[in-house]
Design an enzyme around this catalytic site. Structure first.
Site: not given
Length: 630
Positions: A2, A50-51, A75-77, A363-364
Protein backbone atom coordinates in the site's frame (compact mmCIF):
# COMPACT_ATOMS: atom_id res chain seq x y z
CA UNK A 1 1.07 -3.57 -0.27
CA UNK A 2 0.00 0.00 0.00
CA UNK A 3 0.79 3.69 0.08
CA UNK A 4 0.16 5.74 3.21
CA UNK A 5 0.17 9.44 4.07
CA UNK A 6 -1.08 11.78 6.74
CA UNK A 7 -0.83 14.88 8.90
CA UNK A 8 -0.55 15.30 12.67
CA UNK A 9 -0.51 18.58 14.59
CA UNK A 10 2.02 18.30 17.42
CA UNK A 11 0.86 21.31 19.44
CA UNK A 12 -2.54 22.86 18.72
CA UNK A 13 -4.99 20.29 17.28
CA UNK A 14 -5.99 22.34 14.26
CA UNK A 15 -8.49 20.97 11.74
CA UNK A 16 -7.05 18.80 8.96
CA UNK A 17 -8.37 19.20 5.42
CA UNK A 18 -9.26 15.70 4.14
CA UNK A 19 -8.70 16.87 0.56
CA UNK A 20 -5.07 17.59 1.36
CA UNK A 21 -4.57 14.11 2.81
CA UNK A 22 -6.33 12.58 -0.19
CA UNK A 23 -4.03 14.42 -2.58
CA UNK A 24 -1.01 13.00 -0.71
CA UNK A 25 -2.35 9.46 -1.04
CA UNK A 26 -3.72 9.67 -4.57
CA UNK A 27 -0.34 10.62 -6.02
CA UNK A 28 0.75 7.20 -4.72
CA UNK A 29 -2.12 5.35 -6.42
CA UNK A 30 0.36 2.96 -8.08
CA UNK A 31 1.12 1.56 -4.61
CA UNK A 32 -2.54 0.77 -4.05
CA UNK A 33 -4.86 0.65 -7.05
CA UNK A 34 -7.57 -1.47 -5.34
CA UNK A 35 -8.98 1.09 -2.94
CA UNK A 36 -8.46 4.31 -1.05
CA UNK A 37 -9.55 5.95 2.16
CA UNK A 38 -9.11 9.06 4.29
CA UNK A 39 -9.94 9.49 7.96
CA UNK A 40 -9.69 12.78 9.86
CA UNK A 41 -10.25 13.90 13.43
CA UNK A 42 -9.29 17.06 15.26
CA UNK A 43 -5.59 17.61 14.61
CA UNK A 44 -4.95 14.42 12.64
CA UNK A 45 -5.61 12.92 9.23
CA UNK A 46 -4.65 9.52 7.84
CA UNK A 47 -4.77 8.43 4.21
CA UNK A 48 -4.37 5.08 2.48
CA UNK A 49 -4.11 3.48 -0.96
CA UNK A 50 -4.66 -0.27 -0.94
CA UNK A 51 -3.22 -3.16 -2.90
CA UNK A 52 -5.40 -6.03 -1.68
CA UNK A 53 -3.39 -9.11 -0.64
CA UNK A 54 -5.01 -10.58 2.51
CA UNK A 55 -8.70 -10.41 3.53
CA UNK A 56 -9.67 -8.79 0.25
CA UNK A 57 -13.08 -7.69 1.49
CA UNK A 58 -12.36 -6.78 5.10
CA UNK A 59 -9.02 -5.01 5.22
CA UNK A 60 -9.97 -1.49 4.12
CA UNK A 61 -7.97 1.37 5.64
CA UNK A 62 -7.53 3.63 7.50
CA UNK A 63 -8.84 1.10 10.02
CA UNK A 64 -10.41 2.07 13.35
CA UNK A 65 -10.51 0.12 16.58
CA UNK A 66 -13.84 -1.06 18.01
CA UNK A 67 -14.25 2.10 20.11
CA UNK A 68 -12.79 4.33 17.35
CA UNK A 69 -10.10 5.60 19.73
CA UNK A 70 -7.30 4.08 17.64
CA UNK A 71 -6.82 4.52 13.91
CA UNK A 72 -4.08 3.10 11.71
CA UNK A 73 -2.81 3.40 8.15
CA UNK A 74 -0.38 0.67 7.25
CA UNK A 75 1.85 -0.43 4.38
CA UNK A 76 3.21 -3.96 4.42
CA UNK A 77 2.57 -7.54 5.43
CA UNK A 78 2.83 -9.20 8.83
CA UNK A 79 3.55 -12.84 8.06
CA UNK A 80 2.90 -14.15 11.57
CA UNK A 81 -0.25 -12.11 12.15
CA UNK A 82 -2.36 -15.18 12.88
CA UNK A 83 -0.02 -16.24 15.70
CA UNK A 84 -0.02 -12.71 17.14
CA UNK A 85 -3.79 -12.59 16.78
CA UNK A 86 -4.22 -15.81 18.77
CA UNK A 87 -2.08 -14.37 21.57
CA UNK A 88 -4.21 -11.22 21.62
CA UNK A 89 -7.46 -13.20 21.60
CA UNK A 90 -6.31 -15.12 24.67
CA UNK A 91 -5.97 -11.71 26.32
CA UNK A 92 -9.56 -10.82 25.41
CA UNK A 93 -9.21 -8.98 22.08
CA UNK A 94 -12.16 -9.39 19.71
CA UNK A 95 -11.39 -9.18 15.99
CA UNK A 96 -13.84 -8.07 13.33
CA UNK A 97 -11.73 -8.88 10.24
CA UNK A 98 -9.18 -11.46 9.09
CA UNK A 99 -6.73 -8.70 8.16
CA UNK A 100 -3.21 -8.35 9.52
CA UNK A 101 -3.93 -4.63 9.91
CA UNK A 102 -6.25 -5.21 12.85
CA UNK A 103 -3.43 -6.92 14.74
CA UNK A 104 -1.70 -3.53 14.94
CA UNK A 105 -4.70 -1.94 16.66
CA UNK A 106 -5.16 -4.60 19.33
CA UNK A 107 -1.41 -5.11 19.65
CA UNK A 108 -0.84 -1.42 20.35
CA UNK A 109 -3.53 -1.43 23.00
CA UNK A 110 -2.01 -4.50 24.67
CA UNK A 111 1.71 -3.81 24.38
CA UNK A 112 2.36 -0.28 23.06
CA UNK A 113 5.75 -0.13 21.30
CA UNK A 114 6.38 -3.64 22.68
CA UNK A 115 4.18 -4.80 19.80
CA UNK A 116 7.02 -4.38 17.31
CA UNK A 117 9.36 -7.22 18.37
CA UNK A 118 6.41 -9.63 18.12
CA UNK A 119 5.94 -8.88 14.41
CA UNK A 120 7.61 -10.82 11.63
CA UNK A 121 7.10 -8.83 8.49
CA UNK A 122 7.79 -5.83 6.33
CA UNK A 123 5.93 -2.71 7.32
CA UNK A 124 5.69 1.02 7.76
CA UNK A 125 2.65 2.33 9.59
CA UNK A 126 1.23 5.31 11.45
CA UNK A 127 -1.17 4.78 14.34
CA UNK A 128 -3.14 7.52 16.10
CA UNK A 129 -4.11 6.97 19.73
CA UNK A 130 -6.82 9.44 20.77
CA UNK A 131 -6.49 8.66 24.47
CA UNK A 132 -2.78 9.51 24.45
CA UNK A 133 -3.18 12.20 21.75
CA UNK A 134 -0.19 10.59 20.07
CA UNK A 135 0.94 9.44 16.65
CA UNK A 136 3.12 6.33 16.56
CA UNK A 137 5.11 5.66 13.38
CA UNK A 138 7.21 2.53 12.93
CA UNK A 139 9.32 0.84 10.28
CA UNK A 140 10.33 -2.81 9.90
CA UNK A 141 13.69 -4.18 11.02
CA UNK A 142 15.59 -4.11 7.72
CA UNK A 143 13.80 -1.17 6.08
CA UNK A 144 11.92 -3.08 3.38
CA UNK A 145 9.11 -0.53 3.40
CA UNK A 146 9.76 3.24 3.29
CA UNK A 147 8.44 6.13 5.36
CA UNK A 148 9.24 9.82 4.77
CA UNK A 149 8.24 12.65 7.10
CA UNK A 150 8.79 16.39 7.60
CA UNK A 151 7.76 19.19 9.92
CA UNK A 152 5.63 21.92 8.30
CA UNK A 153 5.48 25.62 9.12
CA UNK A 154 2.03 25.32 10.72
CA UNK A 155 3.40 22.94 13.36
CA UNK A 156 2.12 19.74 11.80
CA UNK A 157 4.06 16.63 10.88
CA UNK A 158 3.45 15.29 7.38
CA UNK A 159 4.35 11.72 6.41
CA UNK A 160 4.08 9.51 3.33
CA UNK A 161 5.42 6.26 1.92
CA UNK A 162 7.11 8.04 -0.98
CA UNK A 163 8.58 11.50 -1.34
CA UNK A 164 6.00 12.36 -4.00
CA UNK A 165 3.32 11.91 -1.34
CA UNK A 166 4.88 14.65 0.78
CA UNK A 167 5.41 16.88 -2.21
CA UNK A 168 1.70 16.72 -3.04
CA UNK A 169 1.24 18.89 0.05
CA UNK A 170 1.88 22.50 -1.03
CA UNK A 171 3.15 23.39 2.46
CA UNK A 172 6.30 21.27 1.98
CA UNK A 173 9.30 23.47 1.12
CA UNK A 174 11.21 22.36 -1.97
CA UNK A 175 14.85 23.16 -1.47
CA UNK A 176 17.67 20.84 -2.57
CA UNK A 177 19.93 19.40 0.11
CA UNK A 178 23.52 19.82 -1.07
CA UNK A 179 24.70 17.27 1.48
CA UNK A 180 22.34 14.73 -0.07
CA UNK A 181 23.84 15.50 -3.48
CA UNK A 182 27.30 14.83 -2.05
CA UNK A 183 25.95 11.54 -0.66
CA UNK A 184 24.39 10.64 -3.99
CA UNK A 185 27.58 11.14 -5.98
CA UNK A 186 29.57 9.15 -3.44
CA UNK A 187 27.17 6.23 -3.12
CA UNK A 188 24.92 6.23 -6.17
CA UNK A 189 21.80 6.69 -4.03
CA UNK A 190 20.56 9.04 -1.31
CA UNK A 191 20.93 7.05 1.93
CA UNK A 192 18.23 6.67 4.54
CA UNK A 193 19.69 9.32 6.84
CA UNK A 194 19.39 11.95 4.10
CA UNK A 195 16.90 13.25 1.52
CA UNK A 196 17.26 15.26 -1.67
CA UNK A 197 14.68 17.70 -0.22
CA UNK A 198 16.16 19.66 2.68
CA UNK A 199 14.16 19.15 5.88
CA UNK A 200 12.64 15.82 4.84
CA UNK A 201 13.63 12.77 6.88
CA UNK A 202 13.25 9.03 6.46
CA UNK A 203 12.37 6.98 9.50
CA UNK A 204 15.40 4.68 9.93
CA UNK A 205 15.00 0.94 9.51
CA UNK A 206 14.21 -0.82 12.77
CA UNK A 207 13.07 2.42 14.41
CA UNK A 208 9.90 4.08 15.67
CA UNK A 209 8.85 7.65 16.37
CA UNK A 210 6.29 8.47 19.07
CA UNK A 211 4.86 11.97 18.72
CA UNK A 212 2.79 13.15 21.69
CA UNK A 213 0.74 16.30 21.37
CA UNK A 214 2.11 19.16 23.39
CA UNK A 215 5.54 17.59 23.66
CA UNK A 216 8.71 18.41 21.64
CA UNK A 217 9.49 16.23 18.65
CA UNK A 218 11.69 13.37 19.91
CA UNK A 219 14.41 11.50 18.06
CA UNK A 220 13.51 8.12 16.54
CA UNK A 221 14.00 5.13 18.84
CA UNK A 222 15.91 2.10 17.55
CA UNK A 223 13.86 -1.00 18.40
CA UNK A 224 15.96 -3.59 16.53
CA UNK A 225 19.57 -4.03 15.49
CA UNK A 226 21.64 -6.89 14.13
CA UNK A 227 24.41 -8.18 16.39
CA UNK A 228 27.59 -9.74 14.97
CA UNK A 229 29.35 -9.93 18.34
CA UNK A 230 28.30 -13.49 19.23
CA UNK A 231 29.29 -16.73 17.52
CA UNK A 232 27.09 -19.77 17.05
CA UNK A 233 28.35 -23.05 18.44
CA UNK A 234 27.79 -26.51 17.03
CA UNK A 235 29.10 -28.61 14.20
CA UNK A 236 29.00 -27.62 10.55
CA UNK A 237 26.30 -30.24 10.03
CA UNK A 238 24.15 -28.78 12.84
CA UNK A 239 24.53 -25.25 11.51
CA UNK A 240 23.74 -26.44 7.99
CA UNK A 241 20.48 -27.98 9.21
CA UNK A 242 19.63 -24.81 11.13
CA UNK A 243 20.29 -22.84 7.95
CA UNK A 244 17.85 -24.97 5.95
CA UNK A 245 15.22 -24.60 8.66
CA UNK A 246 15.54 -20.82 8.68
CA UNK A 247 15.49 -20.68 4.87
CA UNK A 248 12.33 -22.81 4.73
CA UNK A 249 10.62 -20.71 7.38
CA UNK A 250 11.52 -17.50 5.59
CA UNK A 251 10.08 -18.76 2.31
CA UNK A 252 6.95 -20.54 3.54
CA UNK A 253 5.93 -17.65 5.82
CA UNK A 254 5.92 -15.38 2.79
CA UNK A 255 3.73 -17.64 0.68
CA UNK A 256 0.54 -16.60 2.51
CA UNK A 257 -1.67 -14.56 0.16
CA UNK A 258 -5.24 -14.43 -1.11
CA UNK A 259 -4.03 -13.42 -4.58
CA UNK A 260 -1.78 -15.09 -7.23
CA UNK A 261 1.80 -15.50 -6.04
CA UNK A 262 5.07 -16.22 -7.86
CA UNK A 263 8.80 -15.59 -7.79
CA UNK A 264 11.55 -13.79 -9.64
CA UNK A 265 14.07 -16.28 -11.05
CA UNK A 266 17.43 -15.10 -12.33
CA UNK A 267 19.17 -18.47 -12.12
CA UNK A 268 21.53 -17.29 -9.40
CA UNK A 269 21.95 -18.99 -6.03
CA UNK A 270 19.52 -16.76 -4.14
CA UNK A 271 16.48 -16.73 -6.41
CA UNK A 272 17.02 -20.42 -7.25
CA UNK A 273 17.03 -21.26 -3.53
CA UNK A 274 13.77 -19.39 -3.02
CA UNK A 275 12.12 -21.16 -5.95
CA UNK A 276 13.39 -24.57 -4.79
CA UNK A 277 11.87 -24.10 -1.34
CA UNK A 278 8.64 -22.70 -2.77
CA UNK A 279 8.33 -25.78 -5.00
CA UNK A 280 8.90 -28.02 -1.98
CA UNK A 281 6.08 -26.30 -0.08
CA UNK A 282 3.57 -25.77 -2.89
CA UNK A 283 1.13 -28.41 -4.22
CA UNK A 284 0.80 -26.43 -7.45
CA UNK A 285 3.47 -25.39 -9.92
CA UNK A 286 5.30 -22.23 -8.84
CA UNK A 287 4.95 -19.33 -11.22
CA UNK A 288 8.36 -17.86 -12.09
CA UNK A 289 9.61 -15.17 -14.42
CA UNK A 290 12.95 -13.86 -15.63
CA UNK A 291 14.35 -11.15 -17.84
CA UNK A 292 17.04 -11.79 -20.42
CA UNK A 293 19.06 -9.47 -22.63
CA UNK A 294 19.66 -9.51 -26.36
CA UNK A 295 23.38 -9.36 -25.57
CA UNK A 296 24.87 -12.77 -24.74
CA UNK A 297 27.44 -11.18 -22.42
CA UNK A 298 24.65 -9.93 -20.14
CA UNK A 299 22.12 -12.74 -20.48
CA UNK A 300 21.76 -15.58 -17.96
CA UNK A 301 18.31 -16.92 -18.84
CA UNK A 302 19.79 -20.35 -19.58
CA UNK A 303 20.39 -20.77 -15.85
CA UNK A 304 16.87 -19.66 -15.03
CA UNK A 305 15.56 -22.15 -17.61
CA UNK A 306 17.56 -24.92 -15.92
CA UNK A 307 15.98 -24.19 -12.52
CA UNK A 308 12.51 -23.84 -14.06
CA UNK A 309 12.81 -27.30 -15.62
CA UNK A 310 14.29 -28.82 -12.46
CA UNK A 311 11.34 -27.69 -10.32
CA UNK A 312 8.66 -27.81 -13.03
CA UNK A 313 7.66 -24.18 -12.60
CA UNK A 314 5.31 -22.28 -14.86
CA UNK A 315 8.10 -20.14 -16.26
CA UNK A 316 7.83 -17.01 -18.33
CA UNK A 317 10.70 -14.95 -19.66
CA UNK A 318 11.15 -11.90 -21.80
CA UNK A 319 14.16 -10.69 -23.69
CA UNK A 320 14.76 -6.96 -23.56
CA UNK A 321 17.28 -4.84 -25.37
CA UNK A 322 20.53 -4.15 -23.57
CA UNK A 323 20.03 -0.50 -24.60
CA UNK A 324 16.81 -0.14 -22.63
CA UNK A 325 17.38 3.54 -21.92
CA UNK A 326 13.94 4.73 -23.18
CA UNK A 327 12.68 3.65 -19.74
CA UNK A 328 14.83 6.22 -17.94
CA UNK A 329 12.12 8.87 -17.56
CA UNK A 330 9.60 6.47 -16.06
CA UNK A 331 12.27 5.11 -13.74
CA UNK A 332 13.23 8.59 -12.50
CA UNK A 333 9.58 9.32 -11.75
CA UNK A 334 9.25 6.11 -9.74
CA UNK A 335 12.23 6.92 -7.52
CA UNK A 336 11.73 10.69 -6.97
CA UNK A 337 15.24 11.00 -5.52
CA UNK A 338 18.20 10.44 -7.84
CA UNK A 339 19.04 6.75 -8.02
CA UNK A 340 22.00 5.58 -10.07
CA UNK A 341 21.95 1.80 -9.64
CA UNK A 342 21.48 0.90 -13.30
CA UNK A 343 20.18 -2.56 -12.37
CA UNK A 344 16.93 -0.76 -11.55
CA UNK A 345 16.10 -0.93 -15.27
CA UNK A 346 15.98 -4.73 -15.57
CA UNK A 347 14.45 -4.98 -12.10
CA UNK A 348 11.60 -2.77 -13.26
CA UNK A 349 11.19 -4.89 -16.39
CA UNK A 350 10.99 -8.17 -14.45
CA UNK A 351 8.42 -6.58 -12.12
CA UNK A 352 6.33 -5.62 -15.16
CA UNK A 353 6.53 -9.20 -16.43
CA UNK A 354 5.58 -10.68 -13.06
CA UNK A 355 2.60 -8.33 -12.66
CA UNK A 356 1.00 -9.72 -15.80
CA UNK A 357 0.12 -12.93 -13.93
CA UNK A 358 0.70 -12.44 -10.18
CA UNK A 359 0.18 -9.79 -7.50
CA UNK A 360 2.91 -11.01 -5.13
CA UNK A 361 6.43 -12.10 -6.09
CA UNK A 362 9.18 -13.49 -3.85
CA UNK A 363 12.70 -12.25 -4.53
CA UNK A 364 16.17 -13.44 -3.55
CA UNK A 365 17.40 -10.11 -2.22
CA UNK A 366 19.43 -9.90 0.99
CA UNK A 367 21.49 -13.10 1.01
CA UNK A 368 24.64 -11.37 -0.23
CA UNK A 369 24.56 -8.93 2.68
CA UNK A 370 23.59 -11.55 5.28
CA UNK A 371 25.94 -14.37 4.23
CA UNK A 372 28.84 -12.42 2.65
CA UNK A 373 28.15 -13.06 -1.01
CA UNK A 374 29.68 -9.94 -2.55
CA UNK A 375 33.18 -10.15 -3.99
CA UNK A 376 34.12 -7.02 -2.06
CA UNK A 377 33.90 -9.00 1.20
CA UNK A 378 36.62 -11.35 -0.04
CA UNK A 379 38.85 -8.39 -0.92
CA UNK A 380 38.15 -6.63 2.37
CA UNK A 381 39.01 -9.72 4.40
CA UNK A 382 42.21 -10.39 2.42
CA UNK A 383 43.31 -6.75 2.63
CA UNK A 384 42.65 -6.66 6.36
CA UNK A 385 44.89 -9.67 6.88
CA UNK A 386 47.61 -7.88 4.89
CA UNK A 387 47.16 -4.73 6.98
CA UNK A 388 47.89 -6.67 10.14
CA UNK A 389 51.23 -7.90 8.78
CA UNK A 390 52.84 -4.45 8.55
CA UNK A 391 52.97 -1.46 10.92
CA UNK A 392 50.63 1.27 9.77
CA UNK A 393 53.37 3.82 8.97
CA UNK A 394 55.34 1.32 6.89
CA UNK A 395 52.20 0.15 5.13
CA UNK A 396 51.19 3.70 4.23
CA UNK A 397 54.67 4.45 2.96
CA UNK A 398 55.00 1.34 0.78
CA UNK A 399 51.51 1.04 -0.62
CA UNK A 400 50.97 4.78 -0.81
CA UNK A 401 53.94 5.10 -3.16
CA UNK A 402 52.84 2.12 -5.24
CA UNK A 403 49.36 3.62 -5.56
CA UNK A 404 50.74 6.97 -6.70
CA UNK A 405 52.86 5.50 -9.47
CA UNK A 406 50.76 2.57 -10.66
CA UNK A 407 48.61 3.59 -13.67
CA UNK A 408 44.82 3.72 -13.37
CA UNK A 409 43.77 1.10 -15.92
CA UNK A 410 39.99 1.40 -16.30
CA UNK A 411 40.23 -0.51 -19.56
CA UNK A 412 42.11 -3.50 -18.14
CA UNK A 413 40.69 -6.76 -16.72
CA UNK A 414 39.96 -6.60 -13.00
CA UNK A 415 43.03 -8.61 -11.95
CA UNK A 416 45.33 -5.99 -13.51
CA UNK A 417 43.75 -3.02 -11.74
CA UNK A 418 46.17 -3.03 -8.82
CA UNK A 419 46.06 0.71 -8.19
CA UNK A 420 42.86 0.53 -6.16
CA UNK A 421 44.26 -2.36 -4.11
CA UNK A 422 47.43 -0.43 -3.28
CA UNK A 423 45.31 2.58 -2.31
CA UNK A 424 43.15 0.39 -0.05
CA UNK A 425 46.14 -1.18 1.68
CA UNK A 426 47.56 2.26 2.46
CA UNK A 427 44.38 3.17 4.37
CA UNK A 428 42.76 1.68 7.44
CA UNK A 429 40.15 -0.97 6.78
CA UNK A 430 37.04 1.06 7.56
CA UNK A 431 38.05 3.94 5.31
CA UNK A 432 39.08 1.56 2.52
CA UNK A 433 35.75 -0.25 2.65
CA UNK A 434 33.78 3.00 2.70
CA UNK A 435 35.49 3.92 -0.56
CA UNK A 436 35.08 0.43 -2.03
CA UNK A 437 31.29 0.54 -1.80
CA UNK A 438 31.15 3.99 -3.41
CA UNK A 439 30.69 5.10 -7.00
CA UNK A 440 32.47 8.44 -7.38
CA UNK A 441 35.43 8.76 -5.03
CA UNK A 442 36.30 11.70 -2.78
CA UNK A 443 39.12 12.95 -5.01
CA UNK A 444 36.89 13.05 -8.06
CA UNK A 445 34.14 14.80 -6.12
CA UNK A 446 36.59 17.42 -4.83
CA UNK A 447 37.61 18.12 -8.42
CA UNK A 448 34.05 18.02 -9.76
CA UNK A 449 32.29 20.29 -7.27
CA UNK A 450 32.64 24.07 -7.41
CA UNK A 451 34.27 26.00 -4.53
CA UNK A 452 30.91 27.38 -3.41
CA UNK A 453 29.34 23.91 -3.36
CA UNK A 454 32.21 22.49 -1.30
CA UNK A 455 31.97 25.38 1.15
CA UNK A 456 28.24 24.76 1.57
CA UNK A 457 28.93 21.14 2.56
CA UNK A 458 30.62 22.41 5.74
CA UNK A 459 32.91 19.41 5.93
CA UNK A 460 30.21 16.81 5.28
CA UNK A 461 31.66 13.72 3.58
CA UNK A 462 29.50 10.80 2.50
CA UNK A 463 31.93 8.06 3.48
CA UNK A 464 32.02 9.14 7.12
CA UNK A 465 28.67 7.46 7.90
CA UNK A 466 30.05 4.12 6.69
CA UNK A 467 33.28 4.53 8.66
CA UNK A 468 31.24 5.42 11.77
CA UNK A 469 28.90 2.44 11.31
CA UNK A 470 31.84 0.06 10.98
CA UNK A 471 33.70 1.46 13.98
CA UNK A 472 30.60 1.31 16.19
CA UNK A 473 29.38 -2.04 14.91
CA UNK A 474 28.58 -4.81 17.41
CA UNK A 475 31.13 -7.01 15.69
CA UNK A 476 34.23 -9.13 16.10
CA UNK A 477 36.20 -8.74 12.89
CA UNK A 478 36.51 -6.90 9.58
CA UNK A 479 33.97 -9.04 7.74
CA UNK A 480 31.41 -8.47 10.50
CA UNK A 481 31.92 -4.71 10.31
CA UNK A 482 31.60 -4.59 6.54
CA UNK A 483 28.40 -6.65 6.56
CA UNK A 484 26.96 -4.59 9.40
CA UNK A 485 27.53 -1.34 7.50
CA UNK A 486 25.94 -2.82 4.38
CA UNK A 487 22.89 -4.04 6.29
CA UNK A 488 22.43 -0.60 7.87
CA UNK A 489 23.26 1.65 4.90
CA UNK A 490 23.58 -0.09 1.51
CA UNK A 491 20.66 -2.52 1.92
CA UNK A 492 17.90 -0.03 2.81
CA UNK A 493 19.34 2.80 0.74
CA UNK A 494 20.01 0.93 -2.49
CA UNK A 495 18.78 -2.66 -2.73
CA UNK A 496 15.46 -2.39 -0.90
CA UNK A 497 14.70 1.05 -2.33
CA UNK A 498 15.26 -0.36 -5.82
CA UNK A 499 12.92 -3.30 -5.28
CA UNK A 500 10.24 -1.28 -3.49
CA UNK A 501 10.02 1.49 -6.08
CA UNK A 502 10.21 -0.73 -9.17
CA UNK A 503 7.67 -3.24 -7.85
CA UNK A 504 5.27 -0.63 -6.48
CA UNK A 505 5.47 1.32 -9.73
CA UNK A 506 3.57 -1.56 -11.34
CA UNK A 507 1.42 -2.40 -8.26
CA UNK A 508 3.33 -5.59 -7.46
CA UNK A 509 4.14 -6.70 -3.92
CA UNK A 510 7.71 -7.98 -3.65
CA UNK A 511 8.62 -10.07 -0.60
CA UNK A 512 12.14 -10.83 0.63
CA UNK A 513 12.22 -14.25 2.36
CA UNK A 514 16.02 -14.17 2.71
CA UNK A 515 15.61 -11.10 4.94
CA UNK A 516 13.45 -12.86 7.50
CA UNK A 517 14.89 -11.37 10.69
CA UNK A 518 15.43 -14.81 12.23
CA UNK A 519 17.59 -15.77 9.27
CA UNK A 520 19.47 -12.47 9.44
CA UNK A 521 20.14 -12.89 13.16
CA UNK A 522 21.30 -16.47 12.58
CA UNK A 523 23.63 -15.35 9.77
CA UNK A 524 25.22 -12.72 11.98
CA UNK A 525 26.28 -15.39 14.47
CA UNK A 526 27.98 -17.66 11.94
CA UNK A 527 31.75 -18.03 12.23
CA UNK A 528 33.57 -16.18 9.46
CA UNK A 529 34.57 -19.48 7.84
CA UNK A 530 30.90 -20.43 7.53
CA UNK A 531 30.23 -17.28 5.54
CA UNK A 532 33.44 -16.84 3.54
CA UNK A 533 35.77 -19.79 2.90
CA UNK A 534 38.62 -20.01 0.38
CA UNK A 535 37.21 -17.09 -1.54
CA UNK A 536 33.68 -18.53 -1.68
CA UNK A 537 30.98 -16.35 -0.19
CA UNK A 538 27.69 -17.65 1.23
CA UNK A 539 29.58 -20.87 1.99
CA UNK A 540 27.13 -22.40 4.48
CA UNK A 541 24.08 -21.35 2.49
CA UNK A 542 25.47 -23.09 -0.58
CA UNK A 543 26.23 -26.20 1.46
CA UNK A 544 22.69 -26.18 2.82
CA UNK A 545 21.21 -25.90 -0.67
CA UNK A 546 23.27 -28.71 -2.23
CA UNK A 547 20.31 -31.01 -1.62
CA UNK A 548 18.29 -28.88 -4.01
CA UNK A 549 20.57 -27.14 -6.51
CA UNK A 550 23.30 -28.35 -8.90
CA UNK A 551 26.89 -27.15 -8.55
CA UNK A 552 26.76 -25.19 -11.81
CA UNK A 553 24.15 -22.97 -10.14
CA UNK A 554 25.69 -22.89 -6.67
CA UNK A 555 29.28 -22.20 -7.70
CA UNK A 556 29.10 -20.35 -10.99
CA UNK A 557 30.47 -16.78 -11.10
CA UNK A 558 28.03 -14.17 -9.84
CA UNK A 559 26.51 -12.02 -12.61
CA UNK A 560 23.56 -10.04 -11.31
CA UNK A 561 21.66 -7.55 -13.44
CA UNK A 562 24.28 -5.80 -15.55
CA UNK A 563 23.47 -2.79 -17.69
CA UNK A 564 26.07 -1.67 -20.26
CA UNK A 565 25.90 2.03 -19.47
CA UNK A 566 29.48 2.86 -20.50
CA UNK A 567 28.75 1.70 -24.03
CA UNK A 568 25.54 3.70 -24.13
CA UNK A 569 27.41 6.95 -23.57
CA UNK A 570 29.80 6.18 -26.43
CA UNK A 571 26.96 5.14 -28.70
CA UNK A 572 23.27 6.02 -28.72
CA UNK A 573 23.60 8.35 -25.71
CA UNK A 574 26.79 10.09 -26.81
CA UNK A 575 24.90 13.31 -27.46
CA UNK A 576 23.31 13.07 -24.02
CA UNK A 577 26.77 12.69 -22.48
CA UNK A 578 27.90 15.89 -24.18
CA UNK A 579 24.81 17.83 -23.12
CA UNK A 580 24.90 16.61 -19.52
CA UNK A 581 28.56 17.64 -19.12
CA UNK A 582 28.34 21.03 -20.84
CA UNK A 583 24.99 22.78 -20.44
CA UNK A 584 22.63 20.76 -18.24
CA UNK A 585 23.87 22.01 -14.84
CA UNK A 586 25.23 25.39 -15.86
CA UNK A 587 22.65 27.34 -13.84
CA UNK A 588 23.17 25.45 -10.57
CA UNK A 589 26.73 26.58 -9.90
CA UNK A 590 27.41 23.22 -8.28
CA UNK A 591 30.12 21.95 -10.63
CA UNK A 592 33.44 23.07 -12.03
CA UNK A 593 32.54 23.48 -15.74
CA UNK A 594 36.03 22.61 -16.97
CA UNK A 595 36.21 19.38 -14.99
CA UNK A 596 32.66 18.43 -15.91
CA UNK A 597 33.33 18.94 -19.63
CA UNK A 598 36.49 16.85 -19.35
CA UNK A 599 34.43 13.98 -17.93
CA UNK A 600 32.44 13.91 -21.16
CA UNK A 601 35.37 14.21 -23.55
CA UNK A 602 37.55 11.68 -21.70
CA UNK A 603 34.77 9.12 -21.74
CA UNK A 604 33.99 9.70 -25.42
CA UNK A 605 37.65 9.24 -26.40
CA UNK A 606 38.08 6.13 -24.28
CA UNK A 607 40.81 7.74 -22.17
CA UNK A 608 38.72 7.11 -19.03
CA UNK A 609 35.61 5.13 -18.21
CA UNK A 610 33.14 7.62 -16.71
CA UNK A 611 30.01 5.64 -17.58
CA UNK A 612 28.76 5.40 -14.00
CA UNK A 613 29.41 9.09 -13.33
CA UNK A 614 27.58 10.07 -16.51
CA UNK A 615 24.67 7.88 -15.45
CA UNK A 616 24.65 9.62 -12.08
CA UNK A 617 24.51 12.99 -13.78
CA UNK A 618 21.63 11.94 -16.04
CA UNK A 619 19.57 10.55 -13.16
CA UNK A 620 20.32 13.61 -11.02
CA UNK A 621 19.09 15.95 -13.72
CA UNK A 622 15.85 14.03 -14.11
CA UNK A 623 15.27 13.95 -10.37
CA UNK A 624 15.88 17.68 -10.02
CA UNK A 625 13.44 18.36 -12.84
CA UNK A 626 10.75 16.19 -11.27
CA UNK A 627 11.15 17.33 -7.66
CA UNK A 628 12.21 20.96 -8.01
CA UNK A 629 11.44 21.87 -11.62
CA UNK A 630 15.13 22.67 -12.18
Amino acid sequence: MCGIAGLFHLQTPKPVDPARVRAMTDVQAHRGPDGSGVWVAQGVGLGHRRLSIIDLGGGAQPMLGPDERIAVTYNGEIYNFREVRRELEVGGAEFRTDSDTEVLIHGWRAWGPGLLPRLNGMFAFALFDADRQALFMARDRLGVKPLHYTRLADGSMAFASELKGLLANPAVRREPSLQAIEDYFALGYVPDDACIVAGVKKLPAGSYLLLERGQPEPAPVIWWDVDFSHRATGSARDLEEQMRTHLRDGVTSRMVADVPLGAFLSGGVDSSSVVALMAEASPAAVQTCSIGFDSAAHDETRYADLIARRFATEHRKRIVAADDFPAIDALATAFDEPFADASALPTWRVCQLARETVTVALSGDGADEVFAGYRRYKFQSAEERARHLLPVDLRRSIFGKLARYYPKADWAPQKFRAKSTFEALARDGDEAYARAVGVTGPEMRVALFSPSFKAALQGHRAEDRIVKAMRNAPARDALDRAQYADLKIWLPGDILTKVDRTSMAVSLEAREPLLDHRLVEFGATLPVSMRLRRGTGKWLMKKAMQKYLPDDILYRPKMGFVTPISGWFRGALAGEATRITTTAFADTGWFDPVVLARVGTDHASGARDHGRLLWQLVMLEKSLAGVFGL
